[in-house]
Every structure is written in structure tokens, then in C-alpha cells.
Design a protein around this motif. Sequence first.
Motif, PDB file in Angstrom:
ATOM      1  N   PRO A   1       0.818  -1.215   0.000  1.00  0.00           N
ATOM      2  CA  PRO A   1       0.000   0.000   0.000  1.00  0.00           C
ATOM      3  C   PRO A   1       0.846   1.257   0.000  1.00  0.00           C
ATOM      4  O   PRO A   1       2.085   1.216   0.005  1.00  0.00           O
ATOM      5  N   ILE A   2       0.173   2.414   0.025  1.00  0.00           N
ATOM      6  CA  ILE A   2       0.859   3.697  -0.002  1.00  0.00           C
ATOM      7  C   ILE A   2       1.819   3.827   1.171  1.00  0.00           C
ATOM      8  O   ILE A   2       2.940   4.308   1.025  1.00  0.00           O
ATOM      9  N   GLN A   3       1.379   3.364   2.348  1.00  0.00           N
ATOM     10  CA  GLN A   3       2.221   3.525   3.531  1.00  0.00           C
ATOM     11  C   GLN A   3       3.557   2.810   3.378  1.00  0.00           C
ATOM     12  O   GLN A   3       4.603   3.319   3.807  1.00  0.00           O
ATOM     13  N   LYS A   4       3.538   1.628   2.767  1.00  0.00           N
ATOM     14  CA  LYS A   4       4.786   0.893   2.584  1.00  0.00           C
ATOM     15  C   LYS A   4       5.715   1.624   1.624  1.00  0.00           C
ATOM     16  O   LYS A   4       6.921   1.765   1.880  1.00  0.00           O
ATOM     17  N   ALA A   5       5.158   2.102   0.514  1.00  0.00           N
ATOM     18  CA  ALA A   5       5.976   2.821  -0.458  1.00  0.00           C
ATOM     19  C   ALA A   5       6.519   4.110   0.146  1.00  0.00           C
ATOM     20  O   ALA A   5       7.688   4.464  -0.050  1.00  0.00           O
ATOM     21  N   ALA A   6       5.681   4.827   0.897  1.00  0.00           N
ATOM     22  CA  ALA A   6       6.134   6.060   1.524  1.00  0.00           C
ATOM     23  C   ALA A   6       7.251   5.782   2.521  1.00  0.00           C
ATOM     24  O   ALA A   6       8.212   6.555   2.635  1.00  0.00           O
ATOM     25  N   GLY A   7       7.142   4.673   3.243  1.00  0.00           N
ATOM     26  CA  GLY A   7       8.199   4.310   4.178  1.00  0.00           C
ATOM     27  C   GLY A   7       9.516   4.029   3.479  1.00  0.00           C
ATOM     28  O   GLY A   7      10.587   4.430   3.956  1.00  0.00           O
TER      29      GLY A   7
END
Length: 646
Positions: free
Chosen positions: A440-446
Motif C-alpha cells: 500500500p501507499i504507507q509501505k511505499a512512503a516508508g
Amino acid sequence: MPPLRPLARSLPPLPDESLPGFLLRLAFRLDTSPAELAVRTGLADRADRAVLPVPLLIGLTAERRHTFARMIKATDAEVDAMLLDTYSSRYPPAQPSPSGRNGLANQQHRWLFMHATRYCPQCLAGQDNPVEQAFGGAWKTSWRLPPVFACPAHRRFLEHECPACKSTVLPTATCSTVRHFPRWREASLHPAQCRAFVDGQCGHRLDHGTDNPQALPVEYEEFQYCLLDLLNPAGSNEVNILGHSTPSAHYFTDLRTTCQILRTSWPKSRHLLENSQELVSFLEAAADETPRSRSTLVHAVSDMPQMAAQSHAALLLSADRLLRASDLDTFTGHLRTLLDEPEVRPSKVSWARAFLTTRPQCSEGLLQAVSSVVQTYAGRSLGRSLKQPIRKTRFRPENIPQFLEEDWYQRHFAHMDGIAMIHLRRTVAIRLCQAASGGPIQKAAGRLSLHLSDPAIAARIADSPKRVHGWARKRPDPLEFETAIRNLAAELDARKDLIDYEQRRKVLSSWCIGPRPWEVIASRIAVPAGGYAAGGGFAVDLSDRKRNIASVILWSLMTQGEHVFAPTPICDQQDPETQRKWRNSVDAVWARMRQGAARPTDTQMITALEEYAAYLTPIVDRGESPSPDASPWTRTRRHRTGARSR
């Protein structure tokens, strides 16, 4: 049990003859039952279990193959040709299961006719030679492959029912837990007789055929020849799919997936299936079922090939036409049109869920076309978020900068108006990271070191993709943004000089410009007469506040990151009110840079920082942490001092 001895009499296997078909012919010649013959040839170990289990259609162990070949006086190669796994190199569903569990319990084998078969009556009648006239023609192995829907030799569609009792041919539904072929323990049945038992034994001769078989249209005949060539281990092994050359094994996976898409999206796919009224009628009848049955059709039956050759051939031909489009956007456009209803959105249909959890062995063209549709960007708590990347990319998440390189942006996205540049660049970076690693977005942002611990920043990061995706759908060309991302991803895949931006961010995570290099940079900043503005203005300020601004800009130049995520060790040592003012100063300089309104002092500082970045970059890319006082100017000064002393 006494050792097996080769049969006194046998038959030479016919071309493309299946294992059960051979046993039917040989049993008829020897006036015995196929079950007894299975024991005598080593296919079954005990008489009370002398059935031919359906999984044996796919493959035999090497020992059992050799034993069977010796018993029937054939070669191992002739026995190999009787089994479906002879097509495994070209047709993935024919591959034996690694776990040993063959059959419909294995989803891979759904695209094999394991429990019935198609047939050509004229082929069953045999050629004009004494052996085939006496014992019939071959039950062909290829008839159990759904892509084989016609007999080109007799220019007709294959049959799948007995003309007399309307039962499927060679069905395996039995009262026992072991599925085997019908009337397997009975002798004296002709190989071409219907073995169904409906209100008594049927016994109709299937080789007599129908009175008026439907002629095979030319386009279907050519399509069947093409499929047979791709199935043949000695035939062509390359197909052009959506502008990419792909092996035949991947093509058949593409064909299966596209067929399921067309069936799942009915009736929106009606305009793509007008080449067969029979197929349209079949799908209309399915749509008239109850809602529960409709759901069952969409999620399960949609991946099962039809026995009826004509309607299934029309479905295959429709799928093939979609796959032969010259560009990806044509297929992607059809896919978006077919899947814009809530009931069949990608997260709900089985073919899309498979894409969201595994990387299927499809062609590169289909993977690229489908990935932009089935990749969703939901939160980590939702099951439809992409767990793994659909495509295997050469670039990795560490090769993606936070804010997208300026050159990438200018060449692929700068011409797109109607959306803030910051949202566009941030979203493209996240999308590229997701394409490489999934999630998800959170993983990519991390992975991009976007600090999600701050709720305000996390909300801002999540808002950008929503804005961009909504904007893209309303553009004159709704696929323009997806196409640009795909083109940039292809460009990165082809590059050999990928940069590890993640390493740069880690090495510089607590770094700042030291006092000695700052002295040199400050000496290059000449404030115009009268200050920063005409007629007077601000006083000269080359203090630590300015050094903090320069450190942020240098970090952004080297990492291609957003300035708000830059480390600020100089600023962090100040009191809270000073920190607030200094951060506002950084924002002001950054805004002037982005708006093309930089002051002369800004330009002078940036010129020096670009020279500094060129010096630091090789050090950081080696994984070394540079000293805050290291710079190209101090190095040059030391070198000159040493030269004078010598």
C-alpha cells in the motif's frame, strides 16, 4: 503378485492418441476390459482397484511409463506422447503438479478437460486401413485441451455430447470417491461407443457422427491452425502480444485470463463478442440466473472452459483479438471499460485477485496493460492493496527519489496541466516504488523515507495519489498519466546507471555543511548594493540560519528529495521559536526556486552548492559518510599548501 510379462498381442499407438483411448482400443482387440488391461500393463496395482485415475491423464512416473511401454511393446517416447504433459512446455495447465496432486483440485488444471472430452466422429471412425477399420481411430490427447476446438482435417467443430443420449463423452462422475472412466470393467464395448448409462446403457456409436455437421468458418480454421502450431513442441514459440514478443506458454496464460475477463464483465463485453450468437446466448442465460448463482458464475465458473466447441472458440477468438492489439492503451482502455462497475471491480473478481497476490507467468504486454488497472493504492488494512509487484522490474525502490528527478518530470509529466506539480511528482515516485515492491501507499512512503509519524504529513502524502488519480480520470485522455508512468518505468528498466537514492538518504540522514565549507560558500555570495531589494532592504545574513538553508538545499540536490524531509541538525539545536522562523526561511527560499523567482544571492549559493554536490556524490555513493568539513575547496587548499612546502 507375479512379475508382469509383455502382452502377447498389442497395437501400435496412433498419432496423438491418448492413454485411455489406447486402452479402449487394445481392450477391444483383446476382448477384455480396460480395467483388467490396466492391471496387466502395470498402470494399476490391484484388480479391485483397477481403475484409471483421472490424474494419470497428465503424467506417469518414469518407472511406470517404462513398465507400461514394455508391456504394450512400445517405446517410452510413444507412451510419453499419450500423456497431456507432452504439451507442458507450451501449455502451462498441462504441467504436473509439484505436489503430486493432479486434477481439478489444482486450479492450474481447470483448463484441461479431465472429466470429459471433445471428439471428432470422423477421426473416431479411423483411416482406411485394416487396423483402424477394425478397432477404430484415436481418442486424441489434444481433444482434452480447451484451445483445440476443431478438427482441421475434416473442417468441423468438435463435438462434446452423444447425439443419442445428450450425455458428455467419457464422463468420469461416479458414485465412488475415485473418479475414473465409465464402464471401465466391462468388456466387448467398441472404443467409439457411448459408455453413458442413462435409463440403461446408451451404446450409441459416436463415430457415426451427426447428420449435418456445421462447417468450420475460415477465420476459425486459420485460428485453430495457429493454436495447434503454438501447442506443438516443434512449432512456433513466439507470439506478438500487445506489442511485445512472448513465448507460447505465456500466450496461453494471457488467453485464459482474457477469456475470464470477458466472461466476468458480461454484459459490458457484449460488443466484443458479437462474432458468436451462440456465445452471447450462453452468457445471457447465465446472467438470468439468481443473484447467488450469478455470484457463483462470476467467481468460479468464469474460469472454467466450456465444453461446447463453437461458443468457446468464439470466446478464444475474441480474447485473441484483444491481445493482438498493436498498443497497450487499446487493451487497457477496454479493460477499464469492462471493469468500471462496483460488482466486478478488480478487487472482487478472481482473476484480479490472482494478480494482486502473485506474479503470474503472463506476457510482458499483458502485465503492463493490466498492472495499471488492478493495482490499487488502498491502506494496509484493506485486502485489495497490492501485496506483491505484478511485474518484475529491474529498478528497485531504492532507485526512486522522493520527489522525482527534474529531468524525468520534464520529459514525461511537465506538459500535464490542471494538477499541482508537488502532487504529481510525489505520486509518480510512490507509484514507481509500488511497481517495484508492491504494498500500500504507507509501505511505499516508508521506503521513500517520507515521515509518516507526523499525522499531518501522513495525511498529505495519502492525499496526493487521491488528487492525481481523480484528476487523471477526468483528462481528455484518461490513460495519459498511466502511459507516462509505464514509459518512465520502461526507461528505468533499460538503464544501467541506476542511482541508490535510499543509500544517499541514509548516509546524509544527520549531515550538514560544516563551518569551514560554509566560509567558502558565503564568500561567493555577493549581496547587491542596497540589500536584497531595490532601494534598500534586508541586512546581510550569512549566519547559521543561512547555513541551515544551504544544508537543506544540498541534501535535496543529492537525494532528489522534498526539502521538508531533509535533516536539519543546525536548526534542531535552536529554541522552538527560532526553529519555526528558520523553517519558514527554508520554505521561502524553496518556493522562490520552484517558481523561478530566485534572488541573485540564491543563485550564487545554489551554484556553489551544485559544485559541492558534485564533490560529495561519489563519496556518498560508495557508502562513506563525509566529514562536515570535507569539501572540494578545503581539499584544493590543502593540496596547494603541501605543494608550497615541498
